[in-house]
Design a protein around this motif. Structure first.
Motif, short mmCIF file in Angstrom:
data_model
loop_
_atom_site.label_atom_id
_atom_site.label_comp_id
_atom_site.label_asym_id
_atom_site.label_seq_id
_atom_site.Cartn_x
_atom_site.Cartn_y
_atom_site.Cartn_z
N PHE A 70 0.83 -1.20 0.00
CA PHE A 70 0.00 0.00 0.00
C PHE A 70 0.87 1.26 0.00
CE2 PHE A 70 -3.72 -2.29 2.28
CZ PHE A 70 -4.31 -2.61 1.06
N ASP A 71 1.97 1.20 0.73
CA ASP A 71 2.84 2.37 0.87
C ASP A 71 3.48 2.79 -0.45
OD1 ASP A 71 2.64 3.46 3.35
OD2 ASP A 71 4.58 2.77 4.09
N GLN A 72 3.46 1.94 -1.44
CA GLN A 72 4.04 2.29 -2.74
C GLN A 72 3.15 3.28 -3.49
OE1 GLN A 72 5.14 -1.15 -5.05
NE2 GLN A 72 6.14 -2.16 -3.33
N GLY A 73 1.95 3.49 -3.00
CA GLY A 73 1.07 4.48 -3.62
C GLY A 73 0.42 3.98 -4.89
N GLY A 74 0.18 4.91 -5.81
CA GLY A 74 -0.44 4.54 -7.07
C GLY A 74 -1.91 4.17 -6.93
N GLY A 75 -2.54 4.61 -5.85
CA GLY A 75 -3.94 4.31 -5.64
C GLY A 75 -4.22 2.89 -5.19
N ARG A 76 -3.16 2.19 -4.76
CA ARG A 76 -3.34 0.78 -4.38
C ARG A 76 -4.39 0.60 -3.29
NH1 ARG A 76 1.85 1.10 -6.27
NH2 ARG A 76 2.72 -0.74 -7.35
N ARG A 77 -4.31 1.40 -2.25
CA ARG A 77 -5.28 1.22 -1.15
C ARG A 77 -6.70 1.58 -1.58
NH1 ARG A 77 -8.45 -0.49 1.29
NH2 ARG A 77 -8.98 -0.39 3.50
N ASP A 78 -6.85 2.67 -2.32
CA ASP A 78 -8.18 3.10 -2.72
C ASP A 78 -8.86 2.11 -3.65
OD1 ASP A 78 -7.97 5.39 -1.24
OD2 ASP A 78 -7.35 6.66 -2.91
N LYS A 79 -8.08 1.38 -4.43
CA LYS A 79 -8.64 0.42 -5.38
C LYS A 79 -8.95 -0.93 -4.73
CE LYS A 79 -5.99 2.47 -9.18
NZ LYS A 79 -4.82 2.28 -10.09
N THR A 80 -8.45 -1.14 -3.52
CA THR A 80 -8.54 -2.45 -2.88
C THR A 80 -9.63 -2.49 -1.81
OG1 THR A 80 -6.16 -2.81 -3.21
CG2 THR A 80 -7.24 -4.18 -1.57
N VAL A 81 -10.46 -3.54 -1.87
CA VAL A 81 -11.38 -3.86 -0.78
C VAL A 81 -10.61 -4.82 0.13
CG1 VAL A 81 -13.56 -4.93 -0.13
CG2 VAL A 81 -13.42 -3.54 -2.22
N LEU A 82 -10.28 -4.35 1.31
CA LEU A 82 -9.38 -5.08 2.21
C LEU A 82 -10.15 -5.79 3.31
CD1 LEU A 82 -6.49 -5.68 3.32
CD2 LEU A 82 -6.65 -3.49 4.53
N ALA A 83 -9.89 -7.08 3.43
CA ALA A 83 -10.51 -7.87 4.49
C ALA A 83 -9.42 -8.53 5.33
CB ALA A 83 -11.41 -8.96 3.90
N THR A 84 -9.51 -8.41 6.64
CA THR A 84 -8.61 -9.13 7.52
C THR A 84 -9.45 -9.77 8.63
OG1 THR A 84 -6.50 -9.07 8.70
CG2 THR A 84 -8.00 -7.21 9.06
N LYS A 85 -8.77 -10.49 9.53
CA LYS A 85 -9.50 -11.29 10.52
C LYS A 85 -8.91 -11.12 11.92
CE LYS A 85 -10.00 -14.90 7.02
NZ LYS A 85 -8.73 -14.69 6.32
N VAL A 86 -9.77 -11.43 12.90
CA VAL A 86 -9.40 -11.38 14.31
C VAL A 86 -9.87 -12.65 14.99
CG1 VAL A 86 -11.54 -10.12 14.81
CG2 VAL A 86 -9.68 -10.10 16.48
N TYR A 87 -9.07 -13.21 15.84
CA TYR A 87 -9.43 -14.31 16.74
C TYR A 87 -8.17 -14.93 17.36
CZ TYR A 87 -11.39 -18.54 18.77
OH TYR A 87 -11.76 -19.53 19.64
N GLY A 88 -7.20 -15.29 16.52
CA GLY A 88 -6.01 -15.99 16.99
C GLY A 88 -5.20 -15.17 17.97
N ASN A 89 -4.43 -15.87 18.82
CA ASN A 89 -3.63 -15.19 19.83
C ASN A 89 -2.45 -14.47 19.18
OD1 ASN A 89 -1.56 -14.82 22.10
ND2 ASN A 89 -3.35 -15.59 23.21
N MET A 90 -2.32 -13.19 19.47
CA MET A 90 -1.27 -12.37 18.89
C MET A 90 -0.30 -11.86 19.95
SD MET A 90 -1.69 -12.34 15.63
CE MET A 90 -0.74 -10.91 15.07
N SER A 91 -0.27 -12.48 21.11
CA SER A 91 0.65 -12.08 22.17
C SER A 91 2.08 -12.16 21.66
CB SER A 91 0.48 -12.98 23.40
OG SER A 91 1.48 -12.69 24.36
N ALA A 92 2.85 -11.11 21.92
CA ALA A 92 4.23 -11.06 21.44
C ALA A 92 5.19 -11.79 22.36
CB ALA A 92 4.67 -9.61 21.30
N ASP A 93 4.71 -12.22 23.52
CA ASP A 93 5.56 -12.90 24.51
C ASP A 93 5.66 -14.37 24.14
OD1 ASP A 93 6.83 -13.96 26.71
OD2 ASP A 93 5.73 -12.75 28.16
#
Length: 330
Positions: A70-93
């Motif tokens: 996305f950081d490369q620009g060129g409208g990448r984020r605006d053109k993308t329908v972004l889906a992500t998920k939540v549930y799994g343990n993300m503890s950094a320890d």
């Protein structure tokens, strides 16, 4: 590329969904960026990921790769329908799995979405999906947390993944009581070889207006011409495919599938995707290419028209269970 509405929403998404689970573990950052560029160039605008992708010590890495793209620009984020998920343990320890870093409590949802936004280098997520049911957290709490995020502009829609039919109903009835839109999509295991979702999950999704997003459309490679590749010495089955083919009845079924498609001059992987695109309620299957060549094969499936004869033959080789209760009663 062809487009459709995501369930009952006004959101237009491509009939193929780019799955990113291989980005990081199997595909390096440069190649991942190239695949995303090729997908967007071909008109695929729906990208799917999850906070845990990257796995183990590298969980979160896949979201970071998408963020750097996305950081490369060129409208990448605006053109993308972004889906992500939540549930799994993300503890950094690494030495201790801390509580409240997983599942769907209001606390973890708030924590997880902030972390995903940071890794993805964006200020909003289009479709925020619950990766699994949480038997410990009531839907009123879940929807309260989601409502806050929607009001803050951090997410636009909520979706589910791996939900049984009754949980889809519970979730959306709870949302309706709060005057909320509720779930707009369900991401489930669904393909020619695994059709149990047709019993209750897909009917529930259709009843409540959820778009169905099948994952593992080739059933771990089993539907991608695995026997032909073995016979030609190109690639031997591994993992789940190898385990399945050890069963002689499954092997015979896959052979019948490949023989049917060979008779009609069709490629197995493309046909498996094209079949899903004919199924009622399906928005689009998730394709997870490791290479640009695999993406090109998936793209051909969108234009592939399967004849009534082929569709009947596929049903004969891989008969579905039928809807419930008829599938198990009368």
């Amino acid at each position: 590329m062809k487009y459709t509405q995501l369930g009952r929403t006004g959101l237009k998404v491509s009939r193929l969904v780019l799955g990113t689970m291989n980005f990081g573990p199997q595909t390096d950052e440069a190649d991942s960026h190239a695949i995303m560029d090729a997908a967007l160039g071909a008109g695929i605008n729906f990208f799917d990921t999850a906070n845990v992708y990257g796995w183990g010590e590298n969980k979160g890495r896949t979201e970071e790769i998408i963020g750097s793209w996305f950081d490369q620009g060129g409208g990448r984020r605006d053109k993308t329908v972004l889906a992500t998920k939540v549930y799994g343990n993300m503890s950094a320890d690494a030495d201790h799995v801390w509580p409240n870093h997983d599942r769907l409590s209001a606390l973890n949802i708030r924590r997880a979405v902030e972390a995903s936004l940071k890794r993805l280098r964006t200020d909003y997520i289009d479709v925020y999906q619950f990766h699994h049911i949480d038997r410990r957290t009531p839907f009123d709490e879940i929807w309260q947390a989601i409502d806050v995020l929607i009001q803050q502009g951090k997410i636009l829609y909520a979706g589910s993944s791996n939900f049984p039919g009754y949980k889809i109903a519970q979730a959306n009835e709870a949302a309706a009581r709060r005057g909320m839109v509720g779930l707009v999509s369900e991401q489930c295991l669904y393909n020619l070889a695994e059709r149990r979702a047709e019993m209750e999950v897909i009917p529930a999704a259709q009843e409540y207006g959820l778009g169905v997003i099948p994952w593992s459309p080739l059933h771990g490679g089993l539907l991608g011409g695995v026997l032909k590749k073995e016979s030609e010495g190109k690639r031997r089955a591994a993992g789940r495919s190898a385990d399945s083919l050890a069963n002689t009845s499954v092997r015979a079924q896959v052979q019948a599938y490949e023989d049917l498609l060979d008779k009609h001059g069709l490629e197995p992987g493309e046909t498996a995707l094209a079949w899903l695109l004919t199924r009622p309620g399906v928005t689009g299957p998730i394709v997870g290419p490791r290479t640009a060549e695999q993406l090109e094969s998936a793209l051909r499936a969108v234009e592939l028209e399967l004849s009534p004869e082929v569709l009947a033959g596929l049903d004969e080789v891989f008969p579905g269970p039928g809807p419930s209760p008829e599938a198990f009663a009368w």
